[in-house]
Write an enzyme that holds these catalytic residues in place. Structure first.
Site, short mmCIF file in Angstrom:
data_model
loop_
_atom_site.label_atom_id
_atom_site.label_comp_id
_atom_site.label_asym_id
_atom_site.label_seq_id
_atom_site.Cartn_x
_atom_site.Cartn_y
_atom_site.Cartn_z
N GLY A 1 25.11 -0.02 37.03
CA GLY A 1 25.86 0.52 35.90
C GLY A 1 25.95 2.03 35.99
O GLY A 1 25.83 2.62 37.08
N VAL B 1 22.89 5.56 31.83
CA VAL B 1 22.00 4.45 31.46
C VAL B 1 20.91 4.29 32.52
O VAL B 1 19.75 4.02 32.20
CB VAL B 1 22.80 3.14 31.25
CG1 VAL B 1 21.86 1.97 31.00
CG2 VAL B 1 23.77 3.28 30.08
N GLU C 1 21.67 1.07 41.00
CA GLU C 1 22.95 1.19 41.72
C GLU C 1 23.92 1.80 40.72
O GLU C 1 24.41 1.12 39.82
CB GLU C 1 23.42 -0.18 42.18
CG GLU C 1 22.50 -0.87 43.19
CD GLU C 1 22.48 -0.20 44.55
OE1 GLU C 1 23.38 0.63 44.82
OE2 GLU C 1 21.57 -0.47 45.33
N CYS D 1 32.62 1.25 41.80
CA CYS D 1 31.75 2.42 41.96
C CYS D 1 32.14 3.20 43.21
O CYS D 1 31.92 4.40 43.31
CB CYS D 1 30.30 1.98 42.06
SG CYS D 1 30.04 0.70 43.30
N GLN E 1 37.23 2.29 27.29
CA GLN E 1 37.38 2.86 28.64
C GLN E 1 38.79 3.45 28.81
O GLN E 1 38.97 4.52 29.38
CB GLN E 1 37.13 1.75 29.65
CG GLN E 1 36.65 2.27 30.99
CD GLN E 1 36.19 1.12 31.86
OE1 GLN E 1 35.24 0.42 31.52
NE2 GLN E 1 36.86 0.92 32.97
P1 NAD Z 1 27.03 0.85 31.61
O1 NAD Z 1 25.92 1.60 32.21
O2 NAD Z 1 27.56 1.28 30.31
O3 NAD Z 1 26.64 -0.70 31.42
C1 NAD Z 1 26.14 -1.47 32.48
C2 NAD Z 1 25.19 -2.52 31.91
O4 NAD Z 1 24.09 -1.84 31.31
C3 NAD Z 1 25.79 -3.41 30.84
O5 NAD Z 1 25.30 -4.71 30.98
C4 NAD Z 1 25.26 -2.79 29.54
O6 NAD Z 1 25.16 -3.71 28.48
C5 NAD Z 1 23.90 -2.33 29.98
N1 NAD Z 1 23.35 -1.23 29.16
C6 NAD Z 1 24.03 -0.25 28.51
N2 NAD Z 1 23.17 0.54 27.83
C7 NAD Z 1 21.92 0.06 28.10
C8 NAD Z 1 20.61 0.46 27.70
N3 NAD Z 1 20.41 1.49 26.88
N4 NAD Z 1 19.57 -0.24 28.16
C9 NAD Z 1 19.74 -1.29 29.00
N5 NAD Z 1 20.96 -1.73 29.38
C10 NAD Z 1 22.03 -1.06 28.94
O7 NAD Z 1 28.16 0.81 32.74
P2 NAD Z 1 29.65 0.26 32.64
O8 NAD Z 1 30.51 1.32 32.10
O9 NAD Z 1 29.64 -1.08 32.01
O10 NAD Z 1 29.93 0.05 34.19
C11 NAD Z 1 30.51 1.01 34.99
C12 NAD Z 1 29.46 1.78 35.77
O11 NAD Z 1 28.78 0.92 36.69
C13 NAD Z 1 30.08 2.86 36.61
O12 NAD Z 1 29.30 4.01 36.52
C14 NAD Z 1 30.03 2.28 38.01
O13 NAD Z 1 30.08 3.23 39.03
C15 NAD Z 1 28.75 1.54 37.96
N6 NAD Z 1 28.68 0.55 39.04
C16 NAD Z 1 27.88 0.82 40.11
C17 NAD Z 1 27.83 -0.07 41.18
C18 NAD Z 1 26.96 0.22 42.38
O14 NAD Z 1 26.69 -0.71 43.12
N7 NAD Z 1 26.53 1.45 42.60
C19 NAD Z 1 28.60 -1.23 41.15
C20 NAD Z 1 29.40 -1.46 40.03
C21 NAD Z 1 29.43 -0.57 38.98
#
Ligand code: NAD
Length: 494
Positions: free
Chosen positions: A236, A240, A258, A292, A337
């Site tokens: 994510g 976070v 990641e 990502c 978004q």
């Molecule tokens: P996000 O961080 O908002 O959410 C991701 C997950 O984390 C969701 O399931 C969400 O419910 C959970 N989450 C949010 N706040 C939390 C907290 N306080 N405690 C625990 N869990 C929590 O990300 P997003 O906007 O949903 O996704 C996009 C992001 O993910 C981008 O930054 C992208 O680059 C990244 N991403 C990285 C990879 C990688 O492999 N590096 C792959 C896919 C996406």
């Protein structure tokens, strides 16, 4: 694909999977999952909180001992059964992925097949799960290492490629002998729910894989903070990810992060420009830029800048935006978004950015109810500007003009992130210098900024992660502990 047909694939309510049963959230609360294509409610979802996480952790603890005692080869065979169930139902899974993300069925099927490939890889790891046998400095002594599970794995994923993200975490966690709690992404609950159903029907024992739905702060945070969760694996955003590292770090739980990227793709003056333009468009716009690894910073040599710019604009203007197999990309996942990316592009414009194409959401009849952003290319932006340093997770990319290789490399590295990068050149010396010096976890030559194959380790440096790598055999290091074993033999006892 007829929408009404597809909608039957997703139940009206998506429950949690806890201890092999489908259950509502304890507080019996729900939230709405919106269809990104038309803005309508697609389904309602269990809105879980700390009490539900407690239930899931308790179920996982109960299941863990017996699962850890299943020989790894046998665990792998059980995961193979799950993978074959996914294979048999790949079209249904792909339709669910397509429906709840808005991406095309064709793309969703490719993603599902990737998850199957990954499942086969990790199921086979049950036959390997190698330790090391080595020499000892002492006479009559034998030294080796064996892998042991950590216990309970908390898995938290993003929505962009939901079946791939589910598979990337669940398979390695389980083959290592952990029991797991997957906190599904709130925007793609049906994909994870259906995976849970297939796993259950394929005979995975109750409690080994629990799937909980809910918002990050309400369901994700209690999972991260839970004292009995031994490892958190998170995909994510960086913000976070930092919170997770702090919280789980308090109790020294293992953490795999990641995170985001702001990926550079360099086009040199000796590049095959047609090939480079093809890859820029794919890298920047496929999956609506919700990757990502998306190429959001395209760094172009001055000598070919104007020509390359023209080529890109021409290609971008032919892109079709919509949910069908004839379209190039679909909507972004939610209204927040979309609003965020529109606002950021507007601020960049106020600060002097030139909008070369797109720049706003699509408001025509076919798109106005969905979360559709036009393919957007900007230039004349500063390398330190908000739009150059903030991940937008949409079909938006910026062009930067540089004089030479050194300037391109410096600019590529001038980023808080370090996930992926690519260079387009016919010069092997430039290519190798870039491969050596660019600060990322994945680099490609004459191709796109893309994720990795199932058997390869993916991950980033700087703000893109904490150094862990998934998938590949490297992910086994996240979900297992190495134990040193020494045998001291006594030749006099023969
Ligand atoms: P996000 O961080 O908002 O959410 C991701 C997950 O984390 C969701 O399931 C969400 O419910 C959970 N989450 C949010 N706040 C939390 C907290 N306080 N405690 C625990 N869990 C929590 O990300 P997003 O906007 O949903 O996704 C996009 C992001 O993910 C981008 O930054 C992208 O680059 C990244 N991403 C990285 C990879 C990688 O492999 N590096 C792959 C896919 C996406």
């Amino acid at each position: 694909m007829v929408n009404s047909l597809m909608e039957n694939l997703i139940p009206e309510f998506i429950p949690n999977w806890i201890d092999g049963a489908q259950v509502t959230a304890r507080a019996n609360q729900q939230f709405e999952k919106i269809n990104p294509h038309d803005g309508h409610v697609l389904t309602r979802v269990a809105r879980s909180r700390a009490a539900d996480i407690d239930d899931a952790v308790t179920a996982a603890q109960r299941a863990h001992r017996a699962w850890a005692d299943v020989p790894p080869v046998r665990r792998g065979m059980m995961l193979h059964d799950v993978t074959m169930a996914l294979k048999q139902n790949r079209e249904t899974m792909a339709r669910i992925v397509a429906l709840e993300t808005g991406k095309s069925y064709k793309l969703a099927l490719g993603e599902t097949d990737g998850a199957i490939e990954l499942g086969i890889f990790y199921a086979s790891e049950g036959q390997r799960l190698y330790g090391r046998t080595t020499t000892s400095g002492a006479p009559n002594r034998y030294a080796m290492t064996v892998r042991q599970p950590l216990g309970i794995a908390g898995l938290i994923i993003a929505a962009n490629t939901p079946i791939a993200n589910t598979a990337w975490k669940v398979y390695p966690a389980l083959v290592c002998g952990n029991a797991a709690i997957l906190k599904a992404a709130e925007d793609t609950p049906a994909t994870s729910w259906y995976f849970g159903k297939l796993a259950h029907e394929a005979g995975l024992p109750p409690g080994v894989l629990n799937i909980v739905h809910g918002y990050g702060e309400e369901a994700g945070a209690p999972l991260v903070a839970h004292p009995n969760v031994d490892v958190i694996s998170f995909t994510g955003s960086t913000v976070v990810g930092k919170f997770i590292a702090r919280t789980a770090g308090e109790r020294l739980a293992r953490v795999s992060l990641e995170l985001g990227g702001k990926n550079a793709l360099v086009v040199c003056d000796d590049a095959d420009l047609e090939n480079a333009a093809k890859w820029v468009v794919l890298s920047a716009f496929s999956n609506a830029g919700q990757r990502c690894a998306s190429a959001t910073r395209v760094i172009v040599f001055d000598a070919v800048y104007d020509k390359f710019c023209e080529m890109l604009i021409t290609r971008a203007n032919t892109l079709r935006v919509g949910p069908s197999d004839d379209d190039d990309f679909g909507p972004v996942i939610n209204a927040t978004q979309l609003d965020c990316m529109e606002d950021t592009v507007a601020r960049a414009r106020e600060h002097g950015a030139r909008i070369l194409c797109g720049g706003a959401r699509l408001r025509d009849d076919a798109h106005r109810d969905g979360f559709y952003m036009s393919p957007t290319i900007l230039d004349n932006v500063d390398a330190r500007a908000e739009i150059s340093t903030t991940e937008l997770f949409g079909p938006i990319t910026c062009l930067y003009r540089v004089k030479n290789f050194q300037e391109a490399l410096t600019l590529a590295n001038d980023s808080p992130y370090g996930l992926t990068a690519s260079i387009h050149t016919r010069n092997v010396h430039r290519a190798m210098q870039f491969v050596q010096k660019v600060q990322v976890g994945v680099v490609t030559v004459n191709a796109g900024t893309y994720g990795s194959e199932p058997h390869m380790p993916f991950g980033g440096v700087k703000q893109s992660g904490n150094g862990s790598r998934e998938p590949g055999t490297e992910a086994l290091d996240i979900y297992s502990n190495l134990k040193d074993v020494y045998f001291q033999l006594d030749p006099n006892s023969l």
